[in-house]
Design a protein around this motif. Structure first.
Motif, mmCIF file in Angstrom:
data_model
loop_
_atom_site.group_PDB
_atom_site.id
_atom_site.type_symbol
_atom_site.label_atom_id
_atom_site.label_comp_id
_atom_site.label_asym_id
_atom_site.label_seq_id
_atom_site.Cartn_x
_atom_site.Cartn_y
_atom_site.Cartn_z
ATOM 1 N N THR A 189 0.835 -1.194 0.000
ATOM 2 C CA THR A 189 0.000 0.000 0.000
ATOM 3 C C THR A 189 0.871 1.245 0.000
ATOM 4 O O THR A 189 1.987 1.240 0.540
ATOM 5 C CB THR A 189 -0.943 0.032 1.212
ATOM 6 N N MET A 190 0.362 2.294 -0.606
ATOM 7 C CA MET A 190 1.082 3.571 -0.664
ATOM 8 C C MET A 190 0.116 4.700 -0.962
ATOM 9 O O MET A 190 -0.997 4.467 -1.416
ATOM 10 C CB MET A 190 2.200 3.520 -1.708
ATOM 11 N N THR A 191 0.546 5.904 -0.708
ATOM 12 C CA THR A 191 -0.294 7.077 -0.907
ATOM 13 C C THR A 191 -0.659 7.234 -2.375
ATOM 14 O O THR A 191 0.187 7.087 -3.261
ATOM 15 C CB THR A 191 0.432 8.341 -0.421
ATOM 16 N N ASP A 192 -1.927 7.530 -2.626
ATOM 17 C CA ASP A 192 -2.401 7.749 -3.990
ATOM 18 C C ASP A 192 -2.012 9.158 -4.428
ATOM 19 O O ASP A 192 -2.488 10.154 -3.872
ATOM 20 C CB ASP A 192 -3.928 7.574 -4.041
ATOM 21 N N LEU A 193 -1.143 9.243 -5.408
ATOM 22 C CA LEU A 193 -0.609 10.530 -5.871
ATOM 23 C C LEU A 193 -1.281 11.038 -7.144
ATOM 24 O O LEU A 193 -0.874 12.071 -7.690
ATOM 25 C CB LEU A 193 0.903 10.394 -6.136
ATOM 26 N N ARG A 194 -2.318 10.363 -7.594
ATOM 27 C CA ARG A 194 -2.874 10.671 -8.914
ATOM 28 C C ARG A 194 -3.781 11.894 -8.910
ATOM 29 O O ARG A 194 -4.175 12.402 -7.866
ATOM 30 C CB ARG A 194 -3.627 9.456 -9.445
ATOM 31 N N TRP A 195 -4.149 12.312 -10.136
ATOM 32 C CA TRP A 195 -5.032 13.462 -10.303
ATOM 33 C C TRP A 195 -6.471 13.073 -9.961
ATOM 34 O O TRP A 195 -6.762 11.931 -9.611
ATOM 35 C CB TRP A 195 -4.912 14.021 -11.720
ATOM 36 N N ALA A 196 -7.383 14.026 -10.053
ATOM 37 C CA ALA A 196 -8.752 13.832 -9.574
ATOM 38 C C ALA A 196 -9.640 13.043 -10.527
ATOM 39 O O ALA A 196 -10.617 12.440 -10.100
ATOM 40 C CB ALA A 196 -9.397 15.181 -9.273
ATOM 41 N N GLY A 200 8.981 -5.987 -2.651
ATOM 42 C CA GLY A 200 8.788 -7.420 -2.847
ATOM 43 C C GLY A 200 7.372 -7.803 -3.205
ATOM 44 O O GLY A 200 6.983 -8.963 -3.053
ATOM 45 N N ALA A 201 6.599 -6.832 -3.689
ATOM 46 C CA ALA A 201 5.210 -7.083 -4.049
ATOM 47 C C ALA A 201 5.028 -7.003 -5.557
ATOM 48 O O ALA A 201 5.857 -6.426 -6.279
ATOM 49 C CB ALA A 201 4.292 -6.080 -3.355
ATOM 50 N N GLN A 202 3.908 -7.572 -6.037
ATOM 51 C CA GLN A 202 3.626 -7.591 -7.469
ATOM 52 C C GLN A 202 2.630 -6.519 -7.896
ATOM 53 O O GLN A 202 2.451 -6.267 -9.081
ATOM 54 C CB GLN A 202 3.080 -8.967 -7.881
ATOM 55 N N GLU A 203 1.955 -5.886 -6.946
ATOM 56 C CA GLU A 203 0.998 -4.827 -7.265
ATOM 57 C C GLU A 203 0.973 -3.829 -6.118
ATOM 58 O O GLU A 203 1.327 -4.159 -4.978
ATOM 59 C CB GLU A 203 -0.399 -5.418 -7.504
ATOM 60 N N ALA A 204 0.576 -2.602 -6.440
ATOM 61 C CA ALA A 204 0.412 -1.556 -5.436
ATOM 62 C C ALA A 204 -1.066 -1.272 -5.249
ATOM 63 O O ALA A 204 -1.824 -1.237 -6.220
ATOM 64 C CB ALA A 204 1.130 -0.285 -5.883
ATOM 65 N N TRP A 205 -1.480 -1.110 -3.992
ATOM 66 C CA TRP A 205 -2.815 -0.596 -3.690
ATOM 67 C C TRP A 205 -2.639 0.823 -3.188
ATOM 68 O O TRP A 205 -1.925 1.064 -2.212
ATOM 69 C CB TRP A 205 -3.509 -1.462 -2.640
ATOM 70 N N MET A 206 -3.294 1.742 -3.862
ATOM 71 C CA MET A 206 -3.144 3.153 -3.534
ATOM 72 C C MET A 206 -4.196 3.569 -2.522
ATOM 73 O O MET A 206 -5.339 3.122 -2.567
ATOM 74 C CB MET A 206 -3.194 3.973 -4.811
ATOM 75 N N VAL A 255 -4.976 -12.051 -3.691
ATOM 76 C CA VAL A 255 -3.940 -11.339 -2.946
ATOM 77 C C VAL A 255 -3.764 -12.088 -1.625
ATOM 78 O O VAL A 255 -4.719 -12.219 -0.845
ATOM 79 C CB VAL A 255 -4.349 -9.878 -2.677
ATOM 80 N N VAL A 256 -2.584 -12.600 -1.375
ATOM 81 C CA VAL A 256 -2.351 -13.409 -0.162
ATOM 82 C C VAL A 256 -1.498 -12.681 0.877
ATOM 83 O O VAL A 256 -1.378 -13.154 2.005
ATOM 84 C CB VAL A 256 -1.702 -14.762 -0.525
ATOM 85 N N ARG A 257 -0.919 -11.537 0.500
ATOM 86 C CA ARG A 257 -0.177 -10.713 1.463
ATOM 87 C C ARG A 257 -0.385 -9.246 1.132
ATOM 88 O O ARG A 257 -0.346 -8.854 -0.037
ATOM 89 C CB ARG A 257 1.321 -11.039 1.444
ATOM 90 N N ILE A 258 -0.577 -8.446 2.169
ATOM 91 C CA ILE A 258 -0.669 -6.995 2.036
ATOM 92 C C ILE A 258 0.343 -6.381 2.993
ATOM 93 O O ILE A 258 0.295 -6.632 4.199
ATOM 94 C CB ILE A 258 -2.086 -6.472 2.348
ATOM 95 N N ASP A 259 1.272 -5.616 2.460
ATOM 96 C CA ASP A 259 2.348 -5.014 3.265
ATOM 97 C C ASP A 259 3.047 -6.062 4.124
ATOM 98 O O ASP A 259 3.405 -5.829 5.287
ATOM 99 C CB ASP A 259 1.787 -3.893 4.147
ATOM 100 N N GLY A 260 3.214 -7.253 3.544
ATOM 101 C CA GLY A 260 3.928 -8.322 4.227
ATOM 102 C C GLY A 260 3.082 -9.138 5.176
ATOM 103 O O GLY A 260 3.550 -10.161 5.694
ATOM 104 N N GLN A 261 1.848 -8.718 5.441
ATOM 105 C CA GLN A 261 0.977 -9.461 6.366
ATOM 106 C C GLN A 261 0.126 -10.453 5.598
ATOM 107 O O GLN A 261 -0.474 -10.121 4.573
ATOM 108 C CB GLN A 261 0.077 -8.495 7.134
ATOM 109 N N THR A 262 0.050 -11.674 6.089
ATOM 110 C CA THR A 262 -0.707 -12.733 5.427
ATOM 111 C C THR A 262 -2.206 -12.474 5.530
ATOM 112 O O THR A 262 -2.720 -12.102 6.588
ATOM 113 C CB THR A 262 -0.384 -14.096 6.055
ATOM 114 N N ILE A 263 -2.904 -12.685 4.417
ATOM 115 C CA ILE A 263 -4.353 -12.553 4.370
ATOM 116 C C ILE A 263 -4.957 -13.962 4.394
ATOM 117 O O ILE A 263 -4.560 -14.834 3.619
ATOM 118 C CB ILE A 263 -4.805 -11.806 3.102
ATOM 119 N N GLY A 264 -5.926 -14.181 5.291
ATOM 120 C CA GLY A 264 -6.511 -15.514 5.414
ATOM 121 C C GLY A 264 -5.460 -16.525 5.814
ATOM 122 O O GLY A 264 -4.667 -16.283 6.727
ATOM 123 N N ASP A 265 -5.441 -17.640 5.099
ATOM 124 C CA ASP A 265 -4.437 -18.671 5.406
ATOM 125 C C ASP A 265 -3.215 -18.578 4.496
ATOM 126 O O ASP A 265 -2.385 -19.476 4.469
ATOM 127 C CB ASP A 265 -5.063 -20.068 5.329
#
Length: 283
Positions: A135-142, A165-171, A250-260
């Motif tokens: 996850t990271m701050t959304d820097l995009r336009w409106a 170490g991630a394959q996608e960003a969530w803004m 998605v099985v990890r978000i910011d290094g934390q495991t989601i579900g199992d």
């Protein structure tokens, strides 16, 4: 040799030439689309073309040919390149002029460029193992509802995700996930599937829209609301949707495991439903 299409002509990709004064290059004054190809046919074509028309209209860019002609060009490119599985990319800019001016001439001719990528979208390792997002701050336009070629913020997000170490960003904006750098974001909670409603704050994802329709048809509740990073970390499942990934857990978000830590049953079911839908409706 790959065949592309540029302003009415099919030609080898390495021979395609666009002016350095094209407004897409100078101002990111353009829009784009990406459609999947499965079994040599276009997936969800009507939805992608409708979004192209909306994006172009929002910027006041004229389509140089009809949507039917664009679809015919896409199918011809798939056939000429012998693509059975992959993607078709389309970029439409306002065009090129003799100089550089923020205000374009009223009679400027748009630039329309298409090419294909031969790549697997069905049997990919990430579909079996799931992916990590950062996850990271959304820097995009409106006006994120416009599928603009101005993708610098997404490029920066993708690079930061890779470095983490991630394959996608969530803004993230005001604590809430907006969307992925190149995908629609979903979580699964006790409510059902949760994803943001479409607005100017997010892109209306074609694959995401098809997935939510399929979910509702199969009896899965879909809740259209924003969700926080904390909710995502506590979710039963998380997944993304896009033309290039279809539906991917998605099985990890910011290094934390989601579900199992493995692809969840809802996302896997939706992926199977979407592939069946794509094969049944592709043209």
């Amino acid at each position: 040799m790959s065949i592309a299409y540029l302003n009415g002509t099919f030609l080898p990709l390495d021979e395609a030439r666009i002016s350095p004064l094209d407004r897409g290059f100078l101002f990111a004054d353009g829009v784009y689309e990406v459609a999947a190809v499965i079994d040599g046919r276009l997936v969800d074509s009507a939805s992608h073309l409708a979004r192209l028309e909306r994006s172009a209209s929002a910027l006041g860019i004229r389509l140089p040919v009809s949507l039917a002609q664009i679809e015919a060009v896409q199918r011809e490119l798939v056939a000429r390149n012998g693509v059975t599985e992959g993607l078709v990319y389309l970029q439409l800019t306002r065009g090129a002029e003799a100089g550089r001016d923020f205000l374009a001439a009223p009679d400027i001719e748009p630039t329309l460029f298409l090419f294909v990528a031969d790549k697997p979208v069905l049997d990919v390792p990430a579909a079996r193992t799931g992916i990590s997002v950062a996850t990271m701050t959304d820097l995009r336009w409106a006006r994120r509802d416009i599928k603009s070629v101005g993708l610098l913020a997404q490029v920066m997000a993708k690079q930061a995700a890779r470095d983490a170490g991630a394959q996608e960003a969530w803004m993230v904006e005001d604590g809430f996930v907006t969307e992925g750098a190149s995908s629609t974001a979903f979580i699964v909670t006790e409510e059902g599937i949760v994803t943001r409603p479409y607005s100017q704050a997010v892109l209306a994802g074609c694959t995401g829209a098809a997935l939510t329709a399929l979910a509702e048809e199969s009896g899965i509740t879909v809740v259209h609301r924003a969700f926080t990073v904390a909710e995502a970390l506590a979710a039963r499942e998380a997944f993304i949707a896009s033309a290039s990934t279809l539906c991917q857990s998605v099985v990890r978000i910011d290094g934390q495991t989601i579900g199992d830590g493995t692809p969840g049953p809802v996302a896997m079911r939706l992926r199977a439903l979407y592939i069946a839908f794509a094969r049944a409706t592709a043209i």
